[in-house]
Scaffold this motif. Sequence first.
Motif, mmCIF file in Angstrom:
data_model
loop_
_atom_site.group_PDB
_atom_site.id
_atom_site.type_symbol
_atom_site.label_atom_id
_atom_site.label_comp_id
_atom_site.label_asym_id
_atom_site.label_seq_id
_atom_site.Cartn_x
_atom_site.Cartn_y
_atom_site.Cartn_z
ATOM 1 N N HIS A 158 0.855 -1.190 0.000
ATOM 2 C CA HIS A 158 0.000 0.000 0.000
ATOM 3 C C HIS A 158 0.887 1.235 0.000
ATOM 4 O O HIS A 158 1.749 1.388 0.861
ATOM 5 N N ILE A 159 0.701 2.092 -1.008
ATOM 6 C CA ILE A 159 1.412 3.370 -1.001
ATOM 7 C C ILE A 159 0.494 4.353 -0.297
ATOM 8 O O ILE A 159 -0.536 4.770 -0.828
ATOM 9 N N ASP A 160 0.865 4.691 0.917
ATOM 10 C CA ASP A 160 -0.004 5.455 1.801
ATOM 11 C C ASP A 160 0.346 6.934 1.721
ATOM 12 O O ASP A 160 1.448 7.338 2.081
ATOM 13 N N THR A 161 -0.594 7.745 1.248
ATOM 14 C CA THR A 161 -0.305 9.180 1.148
ATOM 15 C C THR A 161 -0.423 9.853 2.505
ATOM 16 O O THR A 161 -0.059 11.009 2.660
ATOM 17 N N GLY A 162 -0.978 9.153 3.482
ATOM 18 C CA GLY A 162 -1.227 9.776 4.781
ATOM 19 C C GLY A 162 -2.515 10.578 4.779
ATOM 20 O O GLY A 162 -3.028 10.962 5.817
ATOM 21 N N HIS A 163 -3.057 10.830 3.591
ATOM 22 C CA HIS A 163 -4.315 11.571 3.482
ATOM 23 C C HIS A 163 -5.452 10.611 3.156
ATOM 24 O O HIS A 163 -6.016 10.647 2.075
ATOM 25 N N ASN A 164 -5.762 9.771 4.097
ATOM 26 C CA ASN A 164 -6.762 8.750 3.824
ATOM 27 C C ASN A 164 -8.098 9.087 4.459
ATOM 28 O O ASN A 164 -8.168 9.855 5.407
ATOM 29 N N PHE A 165 -9.112 8.463 3.957
ATOM 30 C CA PHE A 165 -10.341 8.378 4.719
ATOM 31 C C PHE A 165 -10.013 7.416 5.863
ATOM 32 O O PHE A 165 -9.377 6.372 5.634
ATOM 33 N N ILE B 255 -12.140 4.795 -4.466
ATOM 34 C CA ILE B 255 -11.529 5.231 -3.219
ATOM 35 C C ILE B 255 -10.056 5.444 -3.473
ATOM 36 O O ILE B 255 -9.352 4.566 -3.939
ATOM 37 N N GLY B 256 -9.617 6.664 -3.179
ATOM 38 C CA GLY B 256 -8.203 6.950 -3.305
ATOM 39 C C GLY B 256 -7.880 7.921 -2.202
ATOM 40 O O GLY B 256 -8.559 7.978 -1.180
ATOM 41 N N ASP B 257 -6.861 8.715 -2.470
ATOM 42 C CA ASP B 257 -6.468 9.761 -1.564
ATOM 43 C C ASP B 257 -7.650 10.742 -1.390
ATOM 44 O O ASP B 257 -8.324 11.081 -2.351
ATOM 45 N N VAL B 258 -7.890 11.211 -0.173
ATOM 46 C CA VAL B 258 -9.022 12.109 0.109
ATOM 47 C C VAL B 258 -9.022 13.346 -0.790
ATOM 48 O O VAL B 258 -10.061 13.825 -1.221
ATOM 49 N N THR B 259 -7.822 13.840 -1.084
ATOM 50 C CA THR B 259 -7.736 15.125 -1.774
ATOM 51 C C THR B 259 -8.165 15.062 -3.230
ATOM 52 O O THR B 259 -8.403 16.087 -3.844
ATOM 53 N N CYS B 260 -8.227 13.879 -3.794
ATOM 54 C CA CYS B 260 -8.598 13.841 -5.206
ATOM 55 C C CYS B 260 -9.739 12.874 -5.493
ATOM 56 O O CYS B 260 -10.060 12.598 -6.636
ATOM 57 N N THR B 261 -10.369 12.353 -4.446
ATOM 58 C CA THR B 261 -11.477 11.429 -4.670
ATOM 59 C C THR B 261 -12.799 12.154 -4.463
ATOM 60 O O THR B 261 -13.115 12.569 -3.348
ATOM 61 N N GLY B 262 -13.534 12.319 -5.543
ATOM 62 C CA GLY B 262 -14.839 12.962 -5.407
ATOM 63 C C GLY B 262 -15.840 12.013 -4.791
ATOM 64 O O GLY B 262 -15.694 10.801 -4.881
ATOM 65 N N VAL B 263 -16.845 12.560 -4.138
ATOM 66 C CA VAL B 263 -17.939 11.719 -3.644
ATOM 67 C C VAL B 263 -19.199 12.062 -4.437
ATOM 68 O O VAL B 263 -19.259 13.102 -5.101
ATOM 69 N N TRP B 264 -20.160 11.173 -4.438
ATOM 70 C CA TRP B 264 -21.359 11.351 -5.246
ATOM 71 C C TRP B 264 -22.568 11.386 -4.346
ATOM 72 O O TRP B 264 -22.649 10.616 -3.391
ATOM 73 N N GLU B 265 -23.513 12.240 -4.708
ATOM 74 C CA GLU B 265 -24.754 12.246 -3.973
ATOM 75 C C GLU B 265 -25.465 10.952 -4.332
ATOM 76 O O GLU B 265 -25.643 10.644 -5.508
ATOM 77 N N SER B 266 -25.832 10.197 -3.335
ATOM 78 C CA SER B 266 -26.404 8.891 -3.623
ATOM 79 C C SER B 266 -27.116 8.359 -2.400
ATOM 80 O O SER B 266 -26.726 8.654 -1.267
#
Lengths: 300, 416
Positions: free
Chosen positions: A61-68, A247-258
Amino acid sequence: MNYQLSHLKELEAESIFILREVAAQFENPVLLFSGGKDSILVSYLAKKAFYPARIPFPLLHIDTGHNFAETIEYRDNWVADLNAKLLVGSVQDAIDKGKVTEEKGYNASRNFLQTAVLLEELENGKFDAAIGGARRDEEKARAKERFFSHRDEFGQWDPKNQRPELWNLFNGRKQFGEHFRIFPISNWTELDVWQYLAEENVPLPSLYFAHQRKVFHRDGILLADSEFIPKRPEEKVVEMTVRCRTIGDVTCTGVWESSASSIEEIIEEVAASRKTERGGRTDDKRSETAMEDRKKDGYF
Amino acid sequence: MTSELLRFSTAGSVDDGKSTLIGRLLYDSKSIFEDQYEAVKTASERRGEEGVNLALLTDGLKAEREQGITIDVAYRYFATPRRKFIIADTPGHIQYTRNMVTGASTANVALILVDARNGVIEQTRRHSIISSLLQIPHLVICINKMDLVDYKQEVYETIKEDFERFASKLDVHDISFIPISALKGDNVVERSANMPWYEGSTLLYYLENVHIGSDHNFIDTRFPVQYVVRPYNDDYHDYRGYAGRVAGGVMKKGDRVMLLPSGFTSTIAKIDTADGEIEEAFPPMSVTLLLNDDLDLSRGDMIVRENNHPEVTQDLDLMVCWFNDKPLQQRGKYAIQHTTQNVRCLVKDIQYKMDVNTLHRNLEDKSVGMNDIARITIRTTKPLFVDAYRKNRITGSVILIDEGTNETVGAGMVIG
Ligand SMILES: Nc1nc2c(ncn2[C@@H]2O[C@H](COP(=O)(O)OP(=O)(O)OP(=O)(O)O)[C@@H](O)[C@H]2O)c(=O)[nH]1
Ligand SMILES: [Mg+2]
C-alpha cells in the motif's frame, strides 16, 4: 450439455490465469493495494488463484497519509482475512526525508507523489512485477494497456512501443532493473466488478455505501471536507448523503450524492449512471492526457 | 445473471474509419458516458474540427491525437440486453500491424473496413489474410464512407464482388457485407434511409445475433500445468495441486489421464477450486487438479487422455507473422513460448513468403521482414505438445522472442 461460462466466470478464469502466470514467471512480484474495490477484487482473486496455499506475494500500500479513516481500518481487516503479508510505503516519510516536495495551494494533492514513492519501494524491495487493479474501461490511456506491461529501468511506460500480446501467451522477459506492471482485471468493467463482488459476498469498505458526510463543491465535483484539503473562502461545507465510486487519496477522490446503501442498489445506480467513475477524480482533470502522462512516469 | 461474451476487433487500412465506427457504435447504442462525450467534444473543438470526432473515444494517446491515427489497440466494452461485448479497435497503419494482430488474436468476429472510394487495397488484403490465419470464425466486411459515394449500390456491389473473388482463396467460412457510413451512422445501429436497396441487417443487429457456437475445443483434453500449488501448512500437508487453465476437452473426476512428457498415467482424484470441489472442468476454466498418484509433474508439462494426445515433437511447421524491424534469421535462434512452456528454437528453413496481394507463395525472395507472413520450420530444444492451430488455438500457437532484446518478434500458428 452446455459448456458455457457466464461472462463473470469467464473474466474470473482469465484473471486467475494471469495471476498464476505472474507467480510462475517472476521471482519477486508484489500486489499494489489501494483499498479501493479494484484492488480488493484483485487480492480476492489472488486468494482464489493459489487456494489453499497463501498468496505467494505481499501486498503493498502506497499510503499518502491523506486517507479516509475507514480505508486503513478496512485494509488491516482485509489483509488479516486474506492471511497475506502487507507492506506500506509512506509518502509522509518521503516528504519528511526530503525525497519529494509537497504541492502547495488549494488543489494540492499527494497523489502525484505516490509515483516516486512507489518506484522507490519497487526498487528497494527488488520487485520485478507489480500487480495492479487498473481496468481498461476506466480511462482512455488505460484502454491501451497490455495485461503484461513492460517498464524500463526508470519505471517508464512507452505506449507507442508496447510488446505484441497474443492469445494466452504472456512474455514477461526483461533486462536487469526493468520490471512489469500486470493488470489481471483489464477486461472487467465497473459494472462487472460490482456484480461479481455482490455474487461473491465480498465485504466492502463502508465508504462505498451511502452515508452522511460533510462535503463541499469544487469545479463541479463534490469533495469530502477534510483537514487535508484547504478550502477557499467561498467554499461552503454542507452535509449530504453521499458515497464514493472510487476510493483513493481524500484530496482527489470525489464523492457522489447517492442513496445507494446496499450493493444491489449500487449496481442499479452504476448501470443507470451517465458518468464514468473517474468523472469524480480531480487528478484526471488536470489536462487532456493527465493519465497517460502519469502512467508514462510510472504511476499505477 | 448470465450473458454471452462476444469479442470483436476492427481491421482495414489506415483512415478507412475503424475508430469512427467504434465511436459511432458506442454513441448510438448509448454506451458513452456524459463526461467521456464532453471530453471528446472539447478535444474536437480544440482541434478545430467541425463536429464531434467520435474516433477520439478510442484514439486516447497523445501521439494518436496529434497524428489523427490509431497506434495501438484500444479495448472498449459495452453491453446490450442480449450480449456483452469486448471491442479491440486496432490500427490500420502498416507499421503497427503487430498491434492489429494483438487485438485480433482473441476475437470471435473481425470487422474489416473498406473505404468505398478506394475499394479493396493491399492493407485490406493483409488484414483479411491475418484474420483467416488467426481463424477468426466470422468476418464482416463493412463498406464504409457510403456517404461519399452517394450511397450508390453499384459501388457496394463492385467492392463486394472484388472481395469475394479474393476471399475464395482464403480459409474463411463466414463472410458478411454491410454498407455503412460510420460518420453519419447509416446501418450501424439504425437502418439507413439512404440505402433502401440494402436488405441485410445493421451492424449491431449482426453482432447481437451472430452464432458464436463456442470457439473452444471440448473434445480433446489438454491441460497445460501452469503452477504447482503446495500449501506448506498442517491442514494441507500432502496437498499437491496442479493449477492451470483447461485448454481443451472436458475433464471429470475419476478420468484416466496421461502426463506429458513422462508418459506416466494416473487418475484425477479431485478438481479443486477456491469455491470447493467441482465435478467437471472445461475451457476456459482455471482450476486445480489433484491426481491419485505421486508423480513428478511441473510447469510446462501437460495432462491429457491416454488415447488422445497432442503431437509430441521438436519439429514444428509454422505460419508466422513477423513483427520486428530485424528480419527473421534463417538458422536464427529464438526463445519460444508455447502454452506454459519456455524453450529455445532454431529456424531450420524458410519455405516461402506469402505475397499478400496475390496470396502467391514466393519461393525466391525469402527475406521475412516486418509485417511479412511466411511458412517456416523450426526445431526446438525440448519437445512441445502441440495440436494444429485450426484444431486448438491454445495448443496450436507460439510466440517467438528475440533473446537479446526480449521483444516478441513473431507469432506462429502450427500447421497440420
Ligand atoms: N465522410 C465520411 N468520413 C468518414 C467516415 N468514417 C470515417 N471517416 C473519416 O475518415 C477519417 C479517418 O477515420 P478514422 O476512424 O480515424 O480511421 P481509422 O480506420 O480508425 O484509422 P487508423 O486507426 O489510423 O487506421 C476521419 O477524418 C473520419 O472522420 C464515413 O463514413 N464517411
Ligand atoms: Mg483508428
